[in-house]
Every structure is written in C-alpha cells, then in structure tokens.
Scaffold this motif. Structure first.
Motif: not given
Length: 251
Positions: A22-29
């Motif tokens: 879930r937290v990795s989904e923020w990478c680049g965003h």
C-alpha cells in the motif's frame, strides 16, 4: 501448535506485506520529494520484515513454500492481515493516519515479541523494532503537524481518523491462535497492549487537536481470514499478476 504458529507468523508477515505494498503505491506520487523518499523507505522496511516472517512461516509449515510462494501464490482468503492495513491510501493524511494507528500497535507488539520463548521470533522482532521505532516517530510527527496545521489539514486528519477508527479494535481481540501463542509464551495477549496504545493515542491526538472517536465498534475477520474488504482482492490482483501469469519465472 505448528498450525497455530504458522497462522501467527502469517499474520505478522501479511500485515507488513499488505501495508508495505500500500505504502509503495505512493512512489512517484507523494506531495513532496522528501515524502516520496520517506514513504518508499518505509515500504522497503516493511517488505524486508515480510521476508523474515514469511520465510519462517514456510519453515514452520514444512510444505516447501518460502516467502515468495506465500506472498504471490495465496488467494485472498489465505491472507491473515488486519483489515486496517488493506484500506486504500486515500489522501496523504489518510495514509499517514493509517500508518500511525498501525505503527503504535506494531511497535508495542514487537517489543513484547522480543521476550518470546521462540528465539527466531524474538530475533526478528528485535531487528524489526529498530525500523518501526522510526516509522512511529515519523508518523507521530506528521499526524501532529497536519492535525494542528491549517483548517483544511486538520479537517482531513479528523476525517481520516473517523474513517479508520473502526478498524483499530481488531488488533486487540483474542482468538484461538492468539490464545495458543500466549499459552506457549510466544506472543502477548493482544488485549494487554491496549492501555498503553490508548494512552499514546490520547497524547498524540491532544497535541494534534484531534478528537478520538468514542465508538468501540471494531470490524473483525481480517486476521482470521474469515472476512476481507474488496480492497484486498484488487490490491492482490496488481501485486500477484506477474507471478500468476509466469509461475516460477526468474530473471
């Protein structure tokens, strides 16, 4: 005992796996570069912890499954994570509130597990606690900063707390797996962690000018695998598709 121990290890590993993804989904965003890097590092820490927990789970199970097999080849009903960690990221405030609510429990759980009668679990807990101490510090500072910030940031953090609060209670409920771990001296009674958890939250929310919900209702079923939200299935479809499409592929 081995079945209960396997279930317990999957709970620990699935929590960090699902939240890490879930937290990795923020990478680049993420909203700013510093947060993008910090969130990516948090995700990497959690996935590293996942490998330790699920590799040990596979060893206990004795069926030839390692962390990768357990992560990528179980269907949604095989997962034993808390419902809290599978909830969508929402906005940045909701992501950090979810992180804080989980980290506050996670660190107390790991601290207790360092005294586990199982030396492998104690060692994993000791290593993981060093990383989670930082996670909790950062999440605490962010919750306070946003909660006691602008009117908009305060309202968003209060909305995030109200939305996520019904998922907190599951962390402290005792079931047969937990009871077996307590009897074996492997893990603490989940309820024993609640007083210190509530005291920490009271202090942080006071500093953040946030109001803790008074409703004690708590969704259940995630850690037992009896009930997951639709969000987990969607997340696993993204996370597992490569291994499902090309089983045992290497590169």
């Amino acid at each position: 005992m081995s079945d209960n121990l396997f279930e317990f290890l999957c709970r620990m590993g699935d929590n960090t796996l699902v939240l890490g993804h879930r937290v990795s989904e923020w990478c680049g965003h993420a909203p700013v570069l510093e947060e993008d890097i910090a969130l990516a590092n948090t995700a990497l820490d959690l996935i590293g912890q996942t490998t330790l927990w699920l590799d040990l789970a596979g060893e206990v199970e004795g069926a030839g499954r390692d962390a990768d097999k357990l992560a990528f080849h179980r269907d949604v009903w095989g997962f034993r994570n808390l419902l809290l960690v599978e909830q969508p990221n929402g906005d940045f405030g909701q992501t950090m509130m979810r992180q804080f609510l989980f980290d506050a429990w996670h660190l107390s759980q790991l601290n207790a597990l360092m005294d586990s009668s199982n030396t492998q679990i104690a060692a994993i807990a000791e290593k993981s606690a060093k990383e989670v101490t930082y996670h909790l510090e950062r999440a605490t500072e962010t919750v306070i900063g946003l909660g006691d910030g602008t009117e908009e940031s305060h309202n968003r953090m209060q909305a995030a707390l109200d939305k996520l609060w019904p998922y907190v209670g599951e962390m402290f409920t005792l079931d047969d797996v937990d009871a077996a771990m307590v009897d074996a001296g492997i893990a603490p009674d989940p309820a024993s962690l609640r007083p210190a958890y509530d005291a920490l939250l009271d202090d942080v929310f006071a500093a953040a000018t946030l109001t803790k919900p008074q409703d004690d209702f708590g969704h259940q079923g995630g850690k037992s695998g009896k009930r997951h939200s639709e969000h987990l299935g969607h997340m696993l479809a993204q996370m597992q598709w490569l291994q499902r499409a090309y089983p045992d592929a290497t590169w």
